[in-house]
Design a protein around this motif. Structure first.
Motif, short mmCIF file in Angstrom:
data_model
loop_
_atom_site.label_atom_id
_atom_site.label_comp_id
_atom_site.label_asym_id
_atom_site.label_seq_id
_atom_site.Cartn_x
_atom_site.Cartn_y
_atom_site.Cartn_z
N ARG A 1 0.84 -1.21 0.00
CA ARG A 1 0.00 0.00 0.00
C ARG A 1 0.86 1.25 0.00
O ARG A 1 0.60 2.21 -0.73
CB ARG A 1 -0.94 -0.01 1.21
N ASP A 2 1.90 1.25 0.83
CA ASP A 2 2.79 2.41 0.88
C ASP A 2 3.50 2.62 -0.46
O ASP A 2 3.62 3.74 -0.95
CB ASP A 2 3.83 2.24 2.00
N TYR A 3 3.98 1.52 -1.03
CA TYR A 3 4.69 1.62 -2.32
C TYR A 3 3.75 2.13 -3.41
O TYR A 3 4.12 2.99 -4.22
CB TYR A 3 5.24 0.25 -2.70
N ASP A 4 2.52 1.63 -3.45
CA ASP A 4 1.56 2.05 -4.46
C ASP A 4 1.24 3.54 -4.33
O ASP A 4 1.12 4.25 -5.33
CB ASP A 4 0.27 1.23 -4.35
N ARG A 5 1.09 4.00 -3.09
CA ARG A 5 0.81 5.43 -2.89
C ARG A 5 1.97 6.28 -3.40
O ARG A 5 1.77 7.30 -4.05
CB ARG A 5 0.58 5.72 -1.40
#
Length: 500
Positions: free
Chosen positions: A334-338
């Motif tokens: 999730r952090d990487y996608d954001r």
């Protein structure tokens, strides 16, 4: 007047304007901040605006009216104050000019009104006060400022097409203005509403998914660092897996694929490294990693004829392992996608919108970007076309057509050939039996001087169609050139030794 220069932190802009007005100065006040240069023009102490700007045109119209509404002029001055409100940090200097004709300028703008609305005192006592006693400029905007949320005045935004909704007039104006990419600075200059209202409107539309940023910062592939012991443990596990289940398939094709990955690794995100889309499930991430890790494992360097590149293979393997460890963990993913603007985090309009992640909506949105790109290309607006195709590939990375057209347009710029090669590689991986894209990729690789990689593409074309005349001729010529270079015949030294 004596030379005027210093720091805005100790001398607020409205105070500078008042001083220049009192001195009846003519020239340009230059503001340097964060690598950008802003200017205010003065003629005999009054602010004048460049004639080509929307504010100048409106000012000229108001000044030409015999019975102009004073409220409109005050509103225009307030707009100017809003546009310069961020000029709070950096250096300033005043460049005096002897020409007081105004040239290509429109004015005067009510200068003392500008200083008053900007927060400076207009009393004679304040005008005579020493610099040290004057208040410093207020601090910069807090992190919650809508402008900061939107990425600053130079940030570029675009309307997300084919989205329904009910909008007020200000929202409709913003959506219409951003049908093609524009900076917030351009938007603010043309805005029919006050600065604060426009920024709040744009921030609300962006939060709801009706606007999309074109300046999302790129994050390095290794956004998450993993212990070397973890990477080593997975190298050993995959090595054991290779012994039990060697990789099947044509060795030349595998070598070609590994060479392409080595050449483009730094340009690929985690999903591209593993050869999956941003919406892949955890099981798909696992399967993709097992296949790709076996393909690029450094133990295969000699088998692939890449013994001299064993170190690079180790780095590539570790990059893929990092991608796997990131994407297989929900929180890290999730952090990487954001950070990258990828995956479900980028596709959802709001976190609570269950319909936004549907594949049909993503495909429709990507198709609309593609259609707009083709329209821009037809009007010879290639830069905007590339922007739209980039959005299309990010929104739906499963269509070869989007990547191949992106590569085709990027190849028009000699400085973007490597980007074009990367786009073609992505498109070819989605449609591997098409010959024309491989021909274009091979030509690009030749221009880049990467003859072995170009030869691989011609070889692959001949495996698809053994009678392809262009591929036959180009492969033979490249093989002769590569052989000549290996014998030392390709350069000045080779010719020198042949003469001897």
């Amino acid at each position: 007047m004596k030379e005027m220069q210093g720091e805005l932190a100790t001398r607020a802009l409205p105070d500078l304007v008042r001083d220049l007005h009192a001195a009846e100065a003519t020239g340009t006040l230059e503001i340097e901040m964060q690598g950008q240069r802003r200017k205010l023009h003065f003629v005999r102490g009054e602010i004048y605006l460049p004639a080509a700007t929307p504010l100048a045109r409106r000012l000229a119209a108001l000044l030409a009216e015999e019975h102009s509404d004073g409220h409109e002029l005050t509103a225009l001055v307030q707009r100017m104050v809003d546009l310069t409100s961020s000029w709070r940090e950096g250096s300033y200097r005043f460049l005096e000019s002897k020409d007081d004709s105004g040239g290509e300028l429109v004015g005067p703008l009510p200068t003392l009104e500008f200083a008053r609305l900007g927060g400076a005192s207009t009393s004679p006592e304040a005008a005579e006060a020493p610099t040290e006693s004057r208040p410093s400029a207020p601090p910069g905007p807090p992190a919650t400022d809508p402008l900061a949320k939107l990425g600053g005045e130079r940030a570029r935004w675009i309307t997300v097409p084919k989205r329904s909704g009910s909008f007020d007039p200000a929202e409709q104006w913003v959506l219409e203005q951003l049908r093609q990419p524009r900076t917030l600075r351009d938007l603010l200059e043309d805005s029919p509403v006050p600065r604060a209202e426009l920024l709040e409107t744009a921030a609300k539309l962006a939060a709801a998914g009706y606007l999309r940023s074109l300046d999302r910062p790129r994050v390095e592939t290794g956004a998450f660092e993993f212990q070397s012991e973890t990477l080593q443990r997975l190298r050993l596990r995959i090595a054991s897996f290779l012994e039990e289940k060697p990789l099947d398939g044509d060795l030349e094709s595998q070598r070609s694929r590994v060479m392409e990955l080595l050449a483009t690794r730094e340009d690929l995100d985690h999903y591209q490294l593993l050869g999956i889309g941003p919406f892949a499930s955890t099981d798909e991430v696992q399967r993709a990693y097992e296949e790709m890790a076996r393909l690029v494992h450094p133990l295969r360097a000699e088998e692939l004829g890449l013994a001299e590149s064993a170190g690079a293979l180790t780095e590539l393997f570790d990059s893929m392992t990092t991608a796997y460890l990131t994407l297989s963990d929900n929180e890290r993913r999730r952090d990487y996608d954001r950070q990258h603007g990828l995956g479900p985090e980028a596709a959802t309009v709001t976190e609570t919108s269950p319909t936004a992640a549907r594949q049909e909506e993503r495909e429709e949105l990507a198709r609309s970007y593609f259609e707009r790109a083709m329209a821009y290309e037809a009007r010879a607006e290639i830069h905007f076309a590339i922007e739209m195709l980039t959005l299309a590939t990010a929104t739906d990375p499963t269509h070869a057509e989007y990547f191949l057209n992106l590569g085709r347009l990027q190849a028009r710029n000699p400085n973007w050939l490597r980007r074009a090669a990367t786009s073609y590689l992505r498109g070819i991986s989605l449609s591997p039996r098409e010959i024309p894209p491989r021909l274009e990729l091979a030509r690009i690789l030749e221009k880049l001087g990467e003859l072995p990689r170009a030869r691989v593409q011609y070889h692959t074309i001949l495996r698809i169609d053994s009678t392809h005349q262009v591929a036959l001729a180009r492969r033979q010529e490249l093989e002769e050139r590569i052989a000549a270079e290996n014998r030392g015949e390709g350069g000045l030294l080779g010719r020198f030794f042949r003469k001897g």
